[in-house]
Scaffold this motif. Structure first.
Motif, PDB file in Angstrom:
ATOM      1  N   LYS A 104       0.766  -1.253  -0.072  1.00  0.00           N
ATOM      2  CA  LYS A 104       0.052   0.082  -0.088  1.00  0.00           C
ATOM      3  C   LYS A 104       0.821   1.239   0.110  1.00  0.00           C
ATOM      4  O   LYS A 104       0.646   2.195  -0.860  1.00  0.00           O
ATOM      5  N   ALA A 105       1.941   1.287   0.730  1.00  0.00           N
ATOM      6  CA  ALA A 105       2.959   2.314   1.032  1.00  0.00           C
ATOM      7  C   ALA A 105       3.628   2.600  -0.436  1.00  0.00           C
ATOM      8  O   ALA A 105       3.637   3.733  -0.752  1.00  0.00           O
ATOM      9  N   LEU A 106       3.975   1.574  -1.120  1.00  0.00           N
ATOM     10  CA  LEU A 106       4.658   1.527  -2.308  1.00  0.00           C
ATOM     11  C   LEU A 106       3.628   2.170  -3.330  1.00  0.00           C
ATOM     12  O   LEU A 106       4.009   3.075  -4.122  1.00  0.00           O
ATOM     13  N   GLU A 107       2.439   1.861  -3.448  1.00  0.00           N
ATOM     14  CA  GLU A 107       1.474   2.375  -4.425  1.00  0.00           C
ATOM     15  C   GLU A 107       1.329   3.889  -4.175  1.00  0.00           C
ATOM     16  O   GLU A 107       1.411   4.592  -5.072  1.00  0.00           O
ATOM     17  N   ILE A 108       1.403   4.428  -2.953  1.00  0.00           N
ATOM     18  CA  ILE A 108       1.187   5.648  -2.583  1.00  0.00           C
ATOM     19  C   ILE A 108       2.307   6.381  -3.128  1.00  0.00           C
ATOM     20  O   ILE A 108       2.343   7.608  -3.473  1.00  0.00           O
ATOM     21  N   ALA A 109       3.471   5.985  -2.988  1.00  0.00           N
ATOM     22  CA  ALA A 109       4.975   6.580  -3.101  1.00  0.00           C
ATOM     23  C   ALA A 109       4.932   6.890  -4.623  1.00  0.00           C
ATOM     24  O   ALA A 109       5.447   7.744  -5.166  1.00  0.00           O
ATOM     25  N   ARG A 110       4.418   5.714  -5.421  1.00  0.00           N
ATOM     26  CA  ARG A 110       4.412   5.670  -6.977  1.00  0.00           C
ATOM     27  C   ARG A 110       3.600   6.872  -7.327  1.00  0.00           C
ATOM     28  O   ARG A 110       4.071   7.630  -8.268  1.00  0.00           O
ATOM     29  N   GLN A 111       2.269   7.028  -6.767  1.00  0.00           N
ATOM     30  CA  GLN A 111       1.458   7.987  -7.321  1.00  0.00           C
ATOM     31  C   GLN A 111       2.128   9.396  -7.004  1.00  0.00           C
ATOM     32  O   GLN A 111       1.915  10.368  -7.841  1.00  0.00           O
ATOM     33  N   LYS A 112       2.851   9.390  -5.952  1.00  0.00           N
ATOM     34  CA  LYS A 112       3.425  10.677  -5.550  1.00  0.00           C
ATOM     35  C   LYS A 112       4.799  11.031  -6.182  1.00  0.00           C
ATOM     36  O   LYS A 112       5.457  11.947  -6.074  1.00  0.00           O
ATOM     37  N   HIS A 113       5.039  10.018  -6.952  1.00  0.00           N
ATOM     38  CA  HIS A 113       6.529  10.035  -7.681  1.00  0.00           C
ATOM     39  C   HIS A 113       7.487  10.280  -6.694  1.00  0.00           C
ATOM     40  O   HIS A 113       8.631  10.891  -7.009  1.00  0.00           O
ATOM     41  N   ASP A 114       7.380   9.611  -5.400  1.00  0.00           N
ATOM     42  CA  ASP A 114       8.476   9.893  -4.356  1.00  0.00           C
ATOM     43  C   ASP A 114       9.637   8.812  -4.361  1.00  0.00           C
ATOM     44  O   ASP A 114       9.642   7.741  -3.838  1.00  0.00           O
ATOM     45  N   ASN A 115      10.829   8.929  -4.829  1.00  0.00           N
ATOM     46  CA  ASN A 115      11.826   7.921  -5.358  1.00  0.00           C
ATOM     47  C   ASN A 115      12.225   7.376  -3.829  1.00  0.00           C
ATOM     48  O   ASN A 115      12.401   6.157  -3.954  1.00  0.00           O
ATOM     49  N   GLN A 116      12.387   8.177  -2.954  1.00  0.00           N
ATOM     50  CA  GLN A 116      12.949   7.809  -1.692  1.00  0.00           C
ATOM     51  C   GLN A 116      12.122   6.919  -1.133  1.00  0.00           C
ATOM     52  O   GLN A 116      12.399   5.563  -0.521  1.00  0.00           O
ATOM     53  N   GLU A 117      10.729   7.180  -1.000  1.00  0.00           N
ATOM     54  CA  GLU A 117       9.887   6.218  -0.446  1.00  0.00           C
ATOM     55  C   GLU A 117       9.499   4.958  -1.332  1.00  0.00           C
ATOM     56  O   GLU A 117       9.061   3.921  -0.862  1.00  0.00           O
ATOM     57  N   ILE A 118       9.769   5.181  -2.545  1.00  0.00           N
ATOM     58  CA  ILE A 118       9.603   3.927  -3.367  1.00  0.00           C
ATOM     59  C   ILE A 118      10.619   2.883  -2.925  1.00  0.00           C
ATOM     60  O   ILE A 118      10.300   1.604  -2.746  1.00  0.00           O
ATOM     61  N   LEU A 119      11.974   3.388  -2.810  1.00  0.00           N
ATOM     62  CA  LEU A 119      12.814   2.465  -2.705  1.00  0.00           C
ATOM     63  C   LEU A 119      12.697   2.039  -1.289  1.00  0.00           C
ATOM     64  O   LEU A 119      12.893   0.697  -1.103  1.00  0.00           O
ATOM     65  N   ARG A 120      12.399   2.596  -0.301  1.00  0.00           N
ATOM     66  CA  ARG A 120      12.209   2.183   1.240  1.00  0.00           C
ATOM     67  C   ARG A 120      11.171   1.261   1.164  1.00  0.00           C
ATOM     68  O   ARG A 120      11.231  -0.079   1.744  1.00  0.00           O
ATOM     69  N   ASN A 121       9.954   1.140   0.313  1.00  0.00           N
ATOM     70  CA  ASN A 121       8.835   0.415   0.594  1.00  0.00           C
ATOM     71  C   ASN A 121       9.193  -0.790  -0.441  1.00  0.00           C
ATOM     72  O   ASN A 121       8.667  -1.836   0.047  1.00  0.00           O
TER      73      ASN A 121
END
Length: 140
Positions: free
Chosen positions: A107-124
């Motif tokens: 879920k957090a990965l999907e939200i990070a992808r929608q926000k284009h937040d690369n750090q959060e994408i990698l972390r998740n």
């Protein structure tokens, strides 16, 4: 017990202490950053970075599986040590907790992808790999 030249002593340690130890292993299989590595007695010395994956320790017909979240492996003189941030033996893994962690990471990965937040994408992505690894090891 067999002589010291025909077996491995295996230790897996984390900052919280020793997670696993075996003194009669015949084969250890780890996944390094360079690929899968099998270590038998009298192998050449090795130091390598580990992927998030399982460590398999074989002795006769026994196979122990340990979920390891990265770290390093060092081998010399028939002593193999894994140093990891965290590790869990197969029987100690709470599958429901791991499944909940997997769902949260997805879920957090999907939200990070929608926000284009690369750090959060990698972390998740890392959190997701760790949870899937724990589930995989627990279900063997």
């Amino acid at each position: 017990m067999a002589d010291n030249n025909s077996v491995l002593t295996v230790s897996i340690v984390t900052p919280d202490g020793k997670v696993y130890e075996r003194e009669d292993a015949r084969l250890v299989i780890v996944r390094t950053k360079s690929g899968q590595l099998g270590i038998m007695p009298n192998h050449v010395p090795v130091i390598a970075s580990l992927e998030v994956d399982e460590v398999k320790v074989k002795s006769g017909s026994d196979v122990d599986e340990i979920a390891v979240n990265g770290g390093f492996v060092e081998f010399s003189n028939n002593n193999l040590t894994v140093i990891a941030d965290s590790a869990e033996k197969q029987g100690d893994i709470d599958v429901d907790r791991a499944a909940a962690a997997r769902d949260r990471a997805q879920k957090a990965l999907e939200i990070a992808r929608q926000k284009h937040d690369n750090q959060e994408i990698l972390r998740n992505q890392v959190a997701l790999r760790r949870a899937i690894n724990r589930i995989h090891v627990a279900k063997h």
